[in-house]
Design an enzyme around this catalytic site. Structure first.
Site, PDB file in Angstrom:
ATOM      1  N   ASP A 208       6.184   1.023  -3.998  1.00 13.66           N
ATOM      2  CA  ASP A 208       4.951   1.187  -4.831  1.00 13.66           C
ATOM      3  C   ASP A 208       5.337   0.540  -6.188  1.00 13.66           C
ATOM      4  O   ASP A 208       4.528   0.306  -7.071  1.00 13.66           O
ATOM      5  CB  ASP A 208       4.366   2.357  -4.975  1.00 13.66           C
ATOM      6  CG  ASP A 208       2.900   2.604  -5.686  1.00 13.66           C
ATOM      7  OD1 ASP A 208       2.411   1.542  -5.299  1.00 13.66           O
ATOM      8  OD2 ASP A 208       2.775   3.529  -6.472  1.00 13.66           O
ATOM      9  N   SER A 232      -3.956   1.486  -7.681  1.00 14.32           N
ATOM     10  CA  SER A 232      -3.693   1.237  -6.001  1.00 14.32           C
ATOM     11  C   SER A 232      -4.934   1.961  -5.350  1.00 14.32           C
ATOM     12  O   SER A 232      -5.175   3.099  -5.578  1.00 14.32           O
ATOM     13  CB  SER A 232      -2.453   1.834  -5.685  1.00 14.32           C
ATOM     14  OG  SER A 232      -1.327   1.308  -6.368  1.00 14.32           O
ATOM     15  N   GLN A 282      -0.497  -3.529   0.152  1.00  8.56           N
ATOM     16  CA  GLN A 282      -1.123  -2.625  -0.631  1.00  8.56           C
ATOM     17  C   GLN A 282      -2.303  -3.565  -1.282  1.00  8.56           C
ATOM     18  O   GLN A 282      -2.193  -4.490  -1.531  1.00  8.56           O
ATOM     19  CB  GLN A 282      -0.209  -2.049  -1.929  1.00  8.56           C
ATOM     20  CG  GLN A 282      -1.008  -1.130  -2.941  1.00  8.56           C
ATOM     21  CD  GLN A 282      -0.085  -0.719  -3.864  1.00  8.56           C
ATOM     22  OE1 GLN A 282      -0.490  -0.976  -5.070  1.00  8.56           O
ATOM     23  NE2 GLN A 282       0.790   0.159  -3.505  1.00  8.56           N
TER      24      GLN A 282
END
Length: 302
Positions: A208, A232, A282
């Site tokens: 991430d 996100s 993502q």
């Protein structure tokens, strides 16, 4: 503390190491702490790592995670702990499926489905590692040691992860051409032992970090742009091969599309020897303030 020094890696490992409540009805319940964050919001990678650790603890030792798909539902409060529930959806001959939800204040902040496999021999191929990328040592030599890594609204200022941008970081400006791709070297700041489950969880934590940046780099938008908002929305990860996160890994990232206040980024994570160990995708929400003059304020190229 390690040798009398503050140990950010130790702090991260304590956060990832969940406690079992001993309670179980139709679900297994675990609890964990949170990283202090300058923005007050939980770092998404923390919840990813905690969720996969929780799910992993409900499977047999012969099963390893190969994929996860998660949604960030609400901003997490970094001043509060996290409760995780694991639903043992399915246990088959080769695969086990788990649903994990992370809760704060009685409501879910993250929801994930993950799959675990009893690994068997099979077909084997991989995408090659990119050519022409600076080594971490070469990239470090080109980096101004006084430049701080961007907090990106979610990073702890004293990060347990060492990051080196081969293409230059995008904190106060975007160096070089504005293209939707970049390469980042990463590793933990010290060794973390030999537990494969821990290395897989920390890899999820690391996945991430910086994955949002190809979207910003494509448009010449630095993290320091006043009024920039990034969050996100979802995160998917596939573990392909074992890897040590305390050795240099190359995160090759690109963004195939951005539109309507959303941007998609994908990434491949390689060992230094060229083994593809994981793939990541993502989607983010990104809000860039309207320019107030000739061009976008705060944006400059290299």
């Amino acid at each position: 503390m390690v040798n009398g020094q503050h140990d950010p890696v130790g702090v991260m490992l304590e956060v990832i190491d969940l406690a079992s409540s001993g309670a179980r009805t139709t679900e297994d319940i675990f609890t964990g702490s949170s990283h202090p964050m300058p923005t007050g919001r939980i770092f998404g990678g923390q919840v990813l790592a905690q969720a996969i650790i929780a799910a992993d603890r409900t499977t047999g030792e012969d099963r390893v995670p190969h994929s996860m798909h998660g949604y960030f539902l609400r901003p997490g409060d970094a001043s509060q702990g996290v409760t995780l529930s694991v639903d043992r959806i399915h246990d088959g001959r080769s695969f086990s499926t788990r649903r994990t939800q992370a809760f704060q204040h009685g409501v879910p902040i993250f929801s994930m489905i993950s799959s675990f496999e009893h690994e068997d021999p099979g077909l084997d191929h991989q995408h090659p590692i990119p050519d022409g990328v600076l080594s971490p040592e070469e990239a470090q030599q080109r980096t101004d040691a006084t430049t701080l890594h961007p907090l990106s609204q979610r990073l702890v200022s004293d990060s347990p992860i060492e990051l080196v941008h081969a293409d230059g970081a995008i904190y106060d400006r975007v160096p070089g051409p504005h293209v939707p791709q970049q390469h980042v070297w990463m590793r933990t700041r010290r060794p973390i032992g030999d537990d494969p489950a821990l290395h897989r969880a920390v890899l999820a934590y690391m996945s991430d970090l910086t994955i949002q940046e190809p979207v910003l780099r494509a448009h010449g938008v630095p993290w320091s742009l006043p009024g920039l908002k990034v969050a996100s929305l979802d995160h998917a990860m596939w573990w392909h091969r074992p890897a040590r996160v305390d050795e240099w890994l190359l995160y090759a990232q690109q963004s195939p599309s951005a539109r309507g206040g959303r941007g998609l980024a994908t990434g491949r994570i390689f060992t230094r020897d060229g083994e593809l160990v994981a793939s990541v995708a993502q989607e983010i929400m990104v809000r860039v303030p309207e320019p107030t003059g000739g061009g976008t304020a705060g944006v400059s190229g290299g």
